[in-house]
Write a protein that holds these residues in place. Structure first.
Motif, short mmCIF file in Angstrom:
data_model
loop_
_atom_site.label_atom_id
_atom_site.label_comp_id
_atom_site.label_asym_id
_atom_site.label_seq_id
_atom_site.Cartn_x
_atom_site.Cartn_y
_atom_site.Cartn_z
N GLN A 88 -1.16 -2.86 -4.76
CA GLN A 88 -1.47 -2.81 -3.32
C GLN A 88 -1.09 -1.46 -2.72
O GLN A 88 -1.88 -0.85 -2.00
N TYR A 89 0.11 -0.96 -3.01
CA TYR A 89 0.58 0.27 -2.40
C TYR A 89 -0.19 1.49 -2.87
O TYR A 89 -0.53 2.37 -2.07
N CYS A 90 -0.51 1.56 -4.15
CA CYS A 90 -1.32 2.67 -4.65
C CYS A 90 -2.73 2.61 -4.08
O CYS A 90 -3.31 3.64 -3.73
N HIS A 91 -3.28 1.40 -3.96
CA HIS A 91 -4.62 1.25 -3.40
C HIS A 91 -4.65 1.73 -1.95
O HIS A 91 -5.57 2.44 -1.54
N ASP A 92 -3.61 1.37 -1.19
CA ASP A 92 -3.50 1.86 0.19
C ASP A 92 -3.46 3.38 0.21
O ASP A 92 -4.12 4.02 1.04
N GLY A 93 -2.69 3.97 -0.69
CA GLY A 93 -2.56 5.42 -0.75
C GLY A 93 -3.85 6.11 -1.15
O GLY A 93 -4.20 7.16 -0.61
N ILE A 94 -4.58 5.52 -2.08
CA ILE A 94 -5.85 6.10 -2.51
C ILE A 94 -6.82 6.17 -1.33
O ILE A 94 -7.49 7.17 -1.12
N HIS A 95 -6.88 5.09 -0.56
CA HIS A 95 -7.82 5.03 0.56
C HIS A 95 -7.27 5.65 1.83
O HIS A 95 -8.03 5.95 2.75
N GLY A 96 -5.96 5.82 1.92
CA GLY A 96 -5.36 6.40 3.12
C GLY A 96 -5.25 5.42 4.27
O GLY A 96 -5.07 5.82 5.41
N HIS A 97 -5.37 4.13 3.97
CA HIS A 97 -5.22 3.08 4.99
C HIS A 97 -4.94 1.77 4.27
O HIS A 97 -5.21 1.65 3.07
N PRO A 98 -4.39 0.79 4.97
CA PRO A 98 -4.11 -0.50 4.33
C PRO A 98 -5.40 -1.16 3.83
O PRO A 98 -6.44 -1.08 4.47
N THR A 99 -5.31 -1.79 2.67
CA THR A 99 -6.45 -2.47 2.06
C THR A 99 -6.08 -3.90 1.71
O THR A 99 -4.92 -4.25 1.66
N GLY A 100 -7.06 -4.71 1.45
CA GLY A 100 -6.82 -6.05 0.94
C GLY A 100 -6.68 -7.11 2.01
O GLY A 100 -6.72 -6.84 3.21
N SER A 101 -6.47 -8.34 1.55
CA SER A 101 -6.45 -9.50 2.43
C SER A 101 -5.20 -9.57 3.30
O SER A 101 -5.17 -10.29 4.28
N GLN A 102 -4.15 -8.83 2.96
CA GLN A 102 -2.91 -8.87 3.74
C GLN A 102 -2.92 -7.85 4.87
O GLN A 102 -1.93 -7.62 5.52
N TYR A 103 -4.06 -7.26 5.13
CA TYR A 103 -4.18 -6.19 6.11
C TYR A 103 -3.69 -6.58 7.50
O TYR A 103 -3.11 -5.78 8.21
N ASP A 104 -3.88 -7.82 7.91
CA ASP A 104 -3.55 -8.23 9.28
C ASP A 104 -2.25 -9.02 9.39
O ASP A 104 -2.12 -9.86 10.25
N GLU A 105 -1.26 -8.76 8.57
CA GLU A 105 -0.06 -9.58 8.58
C GLU A 105 1.10 -8.96 9.36
O GLU A 105 2.18 -8.76 8.84
N GLY A 106 0.90 -8.65 10.60
CA GLY A 106 1.97 -8.26 11.53
C GLY A 106 2.91 -7.20 11.04
O GLY A 106 2.51 -6.10 10.69
N GLU A 107 4.23 -7.51 11.05
CA GLU A 107 5.26 -6.54 10.71
C GLU A 107 5.08 -5.99 9.30
O GLU A 107 5.30 -4.82 9.06
N HIS A 108 4.68 -6.86 8.38
CA HIS A 108 4.47 -6.40 7.01
C HIS A 108 3.41 -5.29 7.00
O HIS A 108 3.52 -4.31 6.30
N ASN A 109 2.40 -5.45 7.84
CA ASN A 109 1.34 -4.46 7.94
C ASN A 109 1.90 -3.13 8.44
O ASN A 109 1.53 -2.07 7.95
N ALA A 110 2.80 -3.15 9.41
CA ALA A 110 3.39 -1.93 9.94
C ALA A 110 4.16 -1.18 8.85
O ALA A 110 4.06 0.04 8.74
N LEU A 111 4.90 -1.90 8.04
CA LEU A 111 5.62 -1.28 6.93
C LEU A 111 4.64 -0.66 5.94
O LEU A 111 4.85 0.46 5.46
N ARG A 112 3.56 -1.35 5.65
CA ARG A 112 2.56 -0.82 4.73
C ARG A 112 1.91 0.44 5.29
O ARG A 112 1.68 1.39 4.56
N VAL A 113 1.64 0.45 6.58
CA VAL A 113 1.05 1.64 7.19
C VAL A 113 1.99 2.83 7.03
O VAL A 113 1.56 3.93 6.68
N LEU A 114 3.28 2.61 7.27
CA LEU A 114 4.25 3.70 7.10
C LEU A 114 4.29 4.18 5.66
O LEU A 114 4.36 5.39 5.41
#
Length: 125
Positions: free
Chosen positions: A83-109
């Motif tokens: 998940q984290y490498c995929h986010d980094g490759i695309h430069g934005h959060p990816t996948g089905s967990q994209y809209d999960e509140g605080e967890h999403n904020a941590l992923r964005v960071l």
């Protein structure tokens, strides 16, 4: 290795052969890629599946050549990434967990941090 019994239909290799972003046999393709790559992220080496139990990384099947750039759903164009490498490759959060509140904020960071590191590495070279 991956034939009719695997649930993968080669007619869906071509993205224009079906409606929507993913073909009807996407789940079978995704699982075949994970198995081929030994449930291991090909970017960072994180493991999942039978190797990591419940604490394993969330895995994604990533298109090496994007559909937008003419890539297909063929297994040779798919690779396992976490998940984290995929986010980094695309430069934005990816996948089905994209809209999960605080967890999403941590992923964005984390994504922003990875993108910044990639840029710094390129500048330093």
């Amino acid at each position: 290795m991956f034939g009719r019994r695997s649930g993968i239909n080669s007619k869906y290799d071509d993205p224009s052969s079906h409606d929507g972003k993913y073909p009807p046999d996407w789940d079978a393709r995704r699982k075949a890629v994970y198995e081929r790559d030994n449930y291991t992220c090909q970017e960072c080496g994180r493991r999942s599946g039978p190797h990591a139990g419940d604490g394993g990384a969330t895995l994604h099947a990533h298109h090496l050549i994007s559909l937008r750039d003419g890539g297909w759903h063929h297994l040779a164009n798919l690779v396992t990434v976490c998940q984290y490498c995929h986010d980094g490759i695309h430069g934005h959060p990816t996948g089905s967990q994209y809209d999960e509140g605080e967890h999403n904020a941590l992923r964005v960071l984390r994504v922003v941090g990875r993108v910044a590191l990639r840029i710094l590495r390129r500048v330093i070279r």
